[in-house]
Design an enzyme around this catalytic site. Structure first.
Site, PDB file in Angstrom:
ATOM      1  N   HIS A 243      -6.518   2.967   3.944  1.00 53.39           N
ATOM      2  CA  HIS A 243      -6.465   2.395   2.584  1.00 53.39           C
ATOM      3  C   HIS A 243      -6.738   3.402   1.452  1.00 53.39           C
ATOM      4  CE1 HIS A 243      -6.737  -1.532   4.632  1.00 53.39           C
ATOM      5  NE2 HIS A 243      -7.783  -1.059   5.285  1.00 53.39           N
TER       6      HIS A 243
HETATM    7  C1  BDR Z   1     -10.998  -1.733   1.732  1.00 57.77           C
HETATM    8  O1  BDR Z   1     -12.183  -2.269   2.317  1.00 57.77           O
HETATM    9  C2  BDR Z   1     -12.897  -1.271   2.993  1.00 57.77           C
HETATM   10  O2  BDR Z   1     -13.219  -1.697   4.259  1.00 57.77           O
HETATM   11  C3  BDR Z   1     -12.040  -0.021   2.988  1.00 57.77           C
HETATM   12  O3  BDR Z   1     -12.850   1.121   2.812  1.00 57.77           O
HETATM   13  C4  BDR Z   1     -11.106  -0.226   1.821  1.00 57.77           C
HETATM   14  O4  BDR Z   1     -11.656   0.271   0.629  1.00 57.77           O
HETATM   15  C5  BDR Z   1      -9.795  -2.323   2.444  1.00 57.77           C
HETATM   16  O5  BDR Z   1      -9.795  -3.709   2.334  1.00 57.77           O
END
Ligand code: BDR
Ligand code: CA
Length: 313
Positions: A243
């Site tokens: 992400h």
């Molecule tokens: C987001 O949530 C976190 O678990 C990850 O780091 C990312 O920023 C994805 O939904």
């Protein structure tokens, strides 16, 4: 062009870690003014430790690291150790960091940096819940017109949700904070799950980091091997969605992405859809457009950028 000034606001998180490394590996493009920890994937004591662990892996003990908010603006904290492990950054045992945590509160740092720079010269890069950014806006509204842009990882439209059927984690943890940011009028670029679910950590892509044959490469591989297991099991995919580095990649190579400038609002009331990013992708309302909402990414181009830049560290 001088490097763009950025502040990373983050809750590491293995994917946050790669975002930070990508920024540190790009000094010609990005001037990292500081990193602020927020509670999210793990509690604040863990996330402020983790930002220093990451800087030390990159041999960058000079980076200014701050601790910000330890809980959402008006809700109890929800963490994601089930994804990221007990430390938030599981995968490999690394030494406790010795570089200092700055004494100033992270929210005060954000306010002071924005006030001390010319308007439109500092970009905020939130990679976790928006608590620090919204708290800074609420406490010092004069900073709002000073922000050049906010490029954030959060939300979803086509993918809908990952922490609930309707909501993405970063927005769900602090929907009131997200609501403040999305209503602020600041130029917003949103990197939702619709983008990040297209950049999977396949074996070939992880092998490219392994091929560095450096300590940093080995650490990255260990983090990714740990991180991807959750989503591989959940989605039956070839790897986990990486992400947060997409935010930094957007700053470096925006041509890899496409999206639409649309209205996006945050659900803060409904127990069923709390934290939903209600995105008017099809333009069916006359609500004011407030965000560049990204949808697609050239995944191989993204990994080529990430691999090339991290090999320089
Ligand atoms: C987001 O949530 C976190 O678990 C990850 O780091 C990312 O920023 C994805 O939904
Ligand atoms: Ca994150």
């Amino acid at each position: 062009m001088p490097p763009r000034k950025i502040i990373i606001d983050t809750d590491p998180g293995q994917d946050d870690a790669l975002a930070i490394l990508l920024a540190l590996a790009s000094p010609d493009d990005l001037d990292l003014l500081g990193i602020v920890a927020v509670a999210g994937n793990a509690t604040l004591p863990q996330t402020q430790r983790n930002i220093r662990v990451i800087c030390e892996v990159a041999n960058r003990r000079d980076v200014k690291c701050f601790a910000g908010s330890d809980k959402p603006m008006s809700r109890p904290l929800l963490t994601a150790e089930h994804v990221h492990g007990a430390t938030g950054l599981d995968g490999i045992d690394l030494p406790e960091p010795t570089m200092p945590l700055q004494p100033q509160h992270g929210v005060d740092f954000i306010i002071d940096m924005l006030r001390s720079h010319e308007a439109d010269t500092v970009t905020l890069c939130p990679l976790g819940p928006l608590t620090n950014i919204a708290t800074a806006m609420a406490r010092a509204p004069d900073i709002i017109p000073c922000i050049q842009e906010i490029v954030l990882m959060g939300g979803a439209y086509f993918e809908v949700g990952n922490i609930t059927p309707a909501a993405e984690f970063n927005i769900y943890v602090d929907p009131e904070a997200a609501d403040i940011v999305f209503r602020s009028g600041v130029k917003l670029t949103v990197v939702p799950l619709d983008v990040t679910h297209k950049v999977l950590t396949t074996k070939t892509r992880i092998d490219a980091f392994r091929a560095f044959r450096t300590h940093l490469g080995d650490v990255v591989v260990a983090w990714l091997d740990f991180f991807e297991r959750f989503d591989v099991q959940k989605y039956g995919s070839d790897g986990g969605p990486l992400h947060d580095p997409c935010v930094i990649a957007w700053l470096l190579e925006p041509h890899l992405f496409s999206g639409r400038f649309i209205n996006v609002e945050i659900e803060t009331q409904s127990p069923l859809t709390l934290g939903m990013t209600v995105a008017d992708w099809w333009g069916v309302t006359d609500r004011t457009r407030n965000a560049m909402f990204l949808k697609d990414i050239h995944a191989d181009g993204f990994y080529a950028l990430l691999t090339d830049r991290l090999s320089r560290l």
